[in-house]
Design a protein around this motif. Structure first.
Motif, PDB file in Angstrom:
ATOM      1  N   LEU A   4       0.816  -1.195   0.000  1.00 56.60           N
ATOM      2  CA  LEU A   4       0.000   0.000   0.000  1.00 56.60           C
ATOM      3  C   LEU A   4       0.864   1.265   0.000  1.00 56.60           C
ATOM      4  CD1 LEU A   4      -3.103   0.363   0.242  1.00 56.60           C
ATOM      5  CD2 LEU A   4      -2.717   0.700   2.688  1.00 56.60           C
ATOM      6  N   PHE A   5       0.507   2.190  -0.867  1.00 56.75           N
ATOM      7  CA  PHE A   5       1.135   3.509  -0.743  1.00 56.75           C
ATOM      8  C   PHE A   5       0.130   4.579  -1.126  1.00 56.75           C
ATOM      9  CE2 PHE A   5       2.306   2.052  -5.027  1.00 56.75           C
ATOM     10  CZ  PHE A   5       1.934   3.131  -5.806  1.00 56.75           C
ATOM     11  N   TYR A   6       0.411   5.767  -0.711  1.00 59.35           N
ATOM     12  CA  TYR A   6      -0.493   6.881  -0.993  1.00 59.35           C
ATOM     13  C   TYR A   6       0.232   7.931  -1.809  1.00 59.35           C
ATOM     14  CZ  TYR A   6      -3.151   5.073   2.975  1.00 59.35           C
ATOM     15  OH  TYR A   6      -3.856   4.276   3.833  1.00 59.35           O
ATOM     16  N   PHE A   7      -0.513   8.577  -2.692  1.00 60.87           N
ATOM     17  CA  PHE A   7      -0.023   9.790  -3.321  1.00 60.87           C
ATOM     18  C   PHE A   7      -0.538  10.966  -2.487  1.00 60.87           C
ATOM     19  CE2 PHE A   7       0.056   6.958  -7.025  1.00 60.87           C
ATOM     20  CZ  PHE A   7       1.302   7.272  -7.566  1.00 60.87           C
ATOM     21  N   VAL A   8       0.359  11.796  -2.068  1.00 60.99           N
ATOM     22  CA  VAL A   8      -0.050  12.972  -1.297  1.00 60.99           C
ATOM     23  C   VAL A   8       0.226  14.210  -2.146  1.00 60.99           C
ATOM     24  CG1 VAL A   8       0.367  14.310   0.800  1.00 60.99           C
ATOM     25  CG2 VAL A   8       0.486  11.801   0.871  1.00 60.99           C
ATOM     26  N   ASP A   9      -0.802  14.952  -2.463  1.00 59.92           N
ATOM     27  CA  ASP A   9      -0.652  16.141  -3.306  1.00 59.92           C
ATOM     28  C   ASP A   9      -0.379  17.349  -2.417  1.00 59.92           C
ATOM     29  OD1 ASP A   9      -0.759  17.942  -5.435  1.00 59.92           O
ATOM     30  OD2 ASP A   9      -2.940  18.107  -5.345  1.00 59.92           O
ATOM     31  N   LEU A  10       0.850  17.840  -2.472  1.00 59.17           N
ATOM     32  CA  LEU A  10       1.182  19.025  -1.669  1.00 59.17           C
ATOM     33  C   LEU A  10       0.787  20.282  -2.441  1.00 59.17           C
ATOM     34  CD1 LEU A  10       4.691  18.159  -0.196  1.00 59.17           C
ATOM     35  CD2 LEU A  10       2.467  18.022   0.926  1.00 59.17           C
ATOM     36  N   PRO A  11       0.496  21.364  -1.729  1.00 60.50           N
ATOM     37  CA  PRO A  11       0.150  22.601  -2.432  1.00 60.50           C
ATOM     38  C   PRO A  11       1.332  23.079  -3.271  1.00 60.50           C
ATOM     39  CG  PRO A  11      -0.060  22.854  -0.031  1.00 60.50           C
ATOM     40  CD  PRO A  11       0.519  21.519  -0.268  1.00 60.50           C
ATOM     41  N   GLY A  12       1.037  23.586  -4.442  1.00 57.21           N
ATOM     42  CA  GLY A  12       2.093  24.117  -5.307  1.00 57.21           C
ATOM     43  C   GLY A  12       2.264  25.592  -5.041  1.00 57.21           C
ATOM     44  N   TYR A  13       2.957  26.276  -5.948  1.00 57.38           N
ATOM     45  CA  TYR A  13       3.107  27.711  -5.702  1.00 57.38           C
ATOM     46  C   TYR A  13       2.048  28.496  -6.449  1.00 57.38           C
ATOM     47  CZ  TYR A  13       7.029  25.535  -8.152  1.00 57.38           C
ATOM     48  OH  TYR A  13       7.806  24.676  -8.837  1.00 57.38           O
ATOM     49  N   GLY A  14       0.973  27.795  -6.848  1.00 58.45           N
ATOM     50  CA  GLY A  14      -0.224  28.465  -7.338  1.00 58.45           C
ATOM     51  C   GLY A  14      -0.919  29.177  -6.193  1.00 58.45           C
ATOM     52  N   TYR A  15      -0.265  29.141  -5.024  1.00 56.25           N
ATOM     53  CA  TYR A  15      -0.931  29.734  -3.867  1.00 56.25           C
ATOM     54  C   TYR A  15      -0.610  31.215  -3.696  1.00 56.25           C
ATOM     55  CZ  TYR A  15       3.373  28.583  -1.166  1.00 56.25           C
ATOM     56  OH  TYR A  15       4.647  28.454  -0.709  1.00 56.25           O
ATOM     57  N   SER A  16      -0.143  31.825  -4.783  1.00 57.94           N
ATOM     58  CA  SER A  16       0.194  33.248  -4.713  1.00 57.94           C
ATOM     59  C   SER A  16      -1.029  34.114  -4.409  1.00 57.94           C
ATOM     60  CB  SER A  16       0.850  33.696  -6.013  1.00 57.94           C
ATOM     61  OG  SER A  16       0.086  33.259  -7.099  1.00 57.94           O
ATOM     62  N   LYS A  17      -2.215  33.522  -4.622  1.00 58.34           N
ATOM     63  CA  LYS A  17      -3.429  34.305  -4.356  1.00 58.34           C
ATOM     64  C   LYS A  17      -3.723  34.412  -2.858  1.00 58.34           C
ATOM     65  CE  LYS A  17      -5.560  32.873  -8.665  1.00 58.34           C
ATOM     66  NZ  LYS A  17      -5.089  31.460  -8.771  1.00 58.34           N
ATOM     67  N   MET A  18      -3.035  33.558  -2.076  1.00 56.50           N
ATOM     68  CA  MET A  18      -3.264  33.594  -0.625  1.00 56.50           C
ATOM     69  C   MET A  18      -2.627  34.843  -0.003  1.00 56.50           C
ATOM     70  SD  MET A  18      -2.185  29.836   0.519  1.00 56.50           S
ATOM     71  CE  MET A  18      -2.672  28.410  -0.379  1.00 56.50           C
ATOM     72  N   SER A  19      -3.067  35.140   1.187  1.00 51.27           N
ATOM     73  CA  SER A  19      -2.446  36.237   1.927  1.00 51.27           C
ATOM     74  C   SER A  19      -1.037  35.817   2.344  1.00 51.27           C
ATOM     75  CB  SER A  19      -3.276  36.565   3.164  1.00 51.27           C
ATOM     76  OG  SER A  19      -3.137  35.533   4.116  1.00 51.27           O
ATOM     77  N   LYS A  20      -0.221  36.819   2.684  1.00 51.02           N
ATOM     78  CA  LYS A  20       1.159  36.544   3.122  1.00 51.02           C
ATOM     79  C   LYS A  20       1.178  35.549   4.272  1.00 51.02           C
ATOM     80  CE  LYS A  20       4.899  38.743   1.377  1.00 51.02           C
ATOM     81  NZ  LYS A  20       4.483  38.430   0.040  1.00 51.02           N
ATOM     82  N   LYS A  21       0.242  35.753   5.212  1.00 50.43           N
ATOM     83  CA  LYS A  21       0.192  34.905   6.396  1.00 50.43           C
ATOM     84  C   LYS A  21      -0.111  33.444   6.013  1.00 50.43           C
ATOM     85  CE  LYS A  21      -1.777  34.703  11.018  1.00 50.43           C
ATOM     86  NZ  LYS A  21      -0.626  34.774  11.882  1.00 50.43           N
TER      87      LYS A  21
END
Ligand SMILES: Nc1nc2c(ncn2[C@@H]2O[C@H](COP(=O)(O)OP(=O)(O)OP(=O)(O)O)[C@@H](O)[C@H]2O)c(=O)[nH]1
Ligand SMILES: [Mg+2]
Length: 130
Positions: A4-21
């Motif tokens: 058994l193994f899992y694929f874990v999708d980490l957030p990419g740098y498409g997160y530029s829309k997020m706040s700095k915090k």
């Protein structure tokens, strides 16, 4: 051990829309995850086959390498370029990111599910050889 193994999708740098915090929190989470999660057996790093590596790609690549974990680079969106250009483009991308050439780099298309055989073969070998 089971298979058994899992694929874990980490957030990419498409997160530029997020706040700095929020960006800071996501960054810290990724760092914790990559550097402290013992169960990670392979990092699959997806980049866009259409562009040479961005400064973010290079940062992320160096970050992954510094974790010492095995890595496979996938040049995604391979459906977007001519089939005849795929091999040379992948080679050029690898040369830019990993001039020593010790990190395997393969084409992929998550949208069209093409080139997946080589990727599955790589993953199978990876799990069966160590
Ligand atoms: N043509 C094509 N488009 C793709 C492919 N993979 C992803 N996309 C498109 O690219 C866009 C972004 O895809 P995501 O899967 O959200 O990308 P991501 O890297 O997870 O983004 P973040 O996690 O926000 O950094 C979407 O519009 C997808 O449909 C691909 O192989 N081919
Ligand atoms: Mg994503």
């Amino acid at each position: 051990m089971d298979n058994l193994f899992y694929f874990v999708d980490l957030p990419g740098y498409g997160y530029s829309k997020m706040s700095k915090k929020e960006q800071e929190q996501v960054g810290k989470f990724i760092e914790q995850y990559l550097f402290h999660r013992k169960e990670i057996s392979l990092i699959i790093f997806l980049i866009d086959i259409r562009h040479s590596p961005t400064s973010n790609d290079k940062l992320m690549y160096n970050y992954i390498i510094s974790s010492g974990l095995p890595c496979l680079i996938l040049a995604n969106k391979a459906d977007k370029i001519a089939i005849t250009k795929v091999d040379d483009t992948v080679k050029a991308l690898q040369k830019e990111l990993n001039p020593i050439g010790d990190i395997p780099t393969l084409p992929f298309s998550s949208e069209r599910k093409i080139y997946k055989e080589d990727v599955w073969n790589f993953i199978d070998n990876h799990f069966n050889n160590d």
